[in-house]
Design an enzyme around this catalytic site. Structure first.
Site, PDB file in Angstrom:
ATOM      1  N   GLU A  85     -31.006   1.488  -7.291  1.00 49.14           N
ATOM      2  CA  GLU A  85     -30.631   2.900  -7.388  1.00 49.14           C
ATOM      3  C   GLU A  85     -31.864   3.777  -7.212  1.00 49.14           C
ATOM      4  OE1 GLU A  85     -27.617   3.850 -10.412  1.00 49.14           O
ATOM      5  OE2 GLU A  85     -28.908   5.528 -11.016  1.00 49.14           O
ATOM      6  N   GLU A 123     -32.224  13.683 -10.639  1.00 53.27           N
ATOM      7  CA  GLU A 123     -31.344  14.303 -11.630  1.00 53.27           C
ATOM      8  C   GLU A 123     -31.961  15.631 -12.023  1.00 53.27           C
ATOM      9  OE1 GLU A 123     -28.882  11.655 -14.524  1.00 53.27           O
ATOM     10  OE2 GLU A 123     -30.934  10.910 -14.526  1.00 53.27           O
ATOM     11  N   ASP A 146     -32.800   7.797  -7.836  1.00 53.08           N
ATOM     12  CA  ASP A 146     -32.199   8.959  -8.500  1.00 53.08           C
ATOM     13  C   ASP A 146     -32.976  10.248  -8.389  1.00 53.08           C
ATOM     14  OD1 ASP A 146     -30.201   7.474  -9.827  1.00 53.08           O
ATOM     15  OD2 ASP A 146     -31.565   6.947 -11.445  1.00 53.08           O
TER      16      ASP A 146
END
Ligand SMILES: *[C@@H]1O[C@H](CO)[C@@H](O)[C@H](O)[C@H]1NC(C)=O
Ligand SMILES: *[C@@H]1O[C@H](CO)[C@@H](O)[C@H](O)[C@H]1NC(C)=O
Length: 285
Positions: A102, A106, A104
């Protein structure tokens, strides 16, 4: 004879349309599907704009129809304005599952006038703990800004408006796993995380400001699309220089500028957290 001609014209038109689509920016109707939120996620302007919203009952989210194995993926986001404390807009690539890879982005909201936190992480084979956090050099709620991931076999580069902010290099030769065997989809969601997002959960979501809305446009992917039947294929029409791209000296200097002025957390300097020693990629970098 006449029918054949019409048929040919139709095929030529379809080819032209196909080419136009491949060469222009993406379309949210074609490239994405809304996955949750019961009407809170909306595709607007003929697929050129997507909005997610969050209220007390629910957030919302979408994902890409395609799975990708490597790509250069750009998206423009305009984040929740005003008092966005407690809200999190997540925008990431993931293979999902127990040993997922993953990558990311955010965005942690804040009180009006206080800075958003851009949180980044990289998971390989289910293991993350590689957080780096930044403030931005602009107000991300006033306008759209471009957030990009370059993911190729040598490295992962996170960029904001073309300025690289983070690089995760492939150190497989030194025993650090690198995401390169699992295809990933693009995911995004807007959700409530008032228990931890803003000042570690001290500032709660102000529901009188709901619904909260984040907007997306300008999706552009130069990427290798993966299917279970035929594996990974990179469009041969595309310029594939991104597949071997790495940070040049200008890029290195930009990353250093961002990390010096805007980085607020780096797992690689958090010696308290890793008393047994920093993760290997930190000392290799
Ligand atoms: C919110 O603002 C405070 C004060 O400026 C800052 O310390 C913090 O990093 C900001 N972001 C979050 C997500 O709390
Ligand atoms: C491919 O893209 C790179 C970087 O954007 C550029 O420098 C190069 O000239 C392009 N090559 C072709 C054949 O268009």
């Amino acid at each position: 004879m006449r029918i054949i001609k019409v048929h040919n014209i139709i095929i030529s038109c379809l080819l032209l349309i196909g080419f136009a689509v491949a060469a222009s920016a993406g379309n949210f109707n074609q490239d994405f599907e809304i996955t949750w939120g019961d009407g809170r996620a909306k595709v607007l302007n003929n697929g050129q704009l997507l909005t997610l919203s969050l209220d007390k009952a629910s957030g919302s989210g979408f994902r890409s129809r395609n799975e990708y194995l490597f790509g250069k993926i750009d998206m423009q986001l305009k984040l929740v304005p005003g008092n966005s404390a407690g809200t999190v807009t997540a925008y990431y690539l993931s293979s999902l599952g127990d040993s997922h890879d993953e990558i990311d982005f955010e965005f942690l909201g804040n009180l009006s006038g206080e800075p958003y936190t851009l949180h980044t992480n990289v998971f390989t084979q289910g293991k993350g703990n590689r957080e780096q956090q930044f403030h931005l050099w602009f107000d991300p709620t006033k306008d759209f800004h471009t957030y990009s991931l370059l993911w190729n076999p040598q490295s992962i580069i996170f960029s904001v408006d073309g300025t690289p902010i983070r690089e995760f290099k492939n150190w497989e030769s030194k025993g650090v796993p690198f995401p390169k065997n699992q295809a990933m989809r693009i995911y995004s969601s807007l959700w409530d995380a008032e228990d931890w997002a803003t000042r570690g959960g001290l500032v709660k979501t102000d529901w009188s400001q709901a619904p909260f809305t984040a907007s997306y446009k300008g999706f552009n992917a130069q990427a290798c699309v993966w299917t279970s039947s035929s594996g990974s294929s990179c469009s041969s029409k595309q310029n594939q220089s991104w597949l071997s791209q790495s940070l040049d000296s200008t890029g290195q200097a930009r990353i250093q500028w961002v990390q010096k002025n805007y980085m607020i957390y780096n797992y690689c300097t958090d010696t308290k957290r890793f008393p047994q020693g920093l993760p290997p990629e930190c000392t290799l970098a």
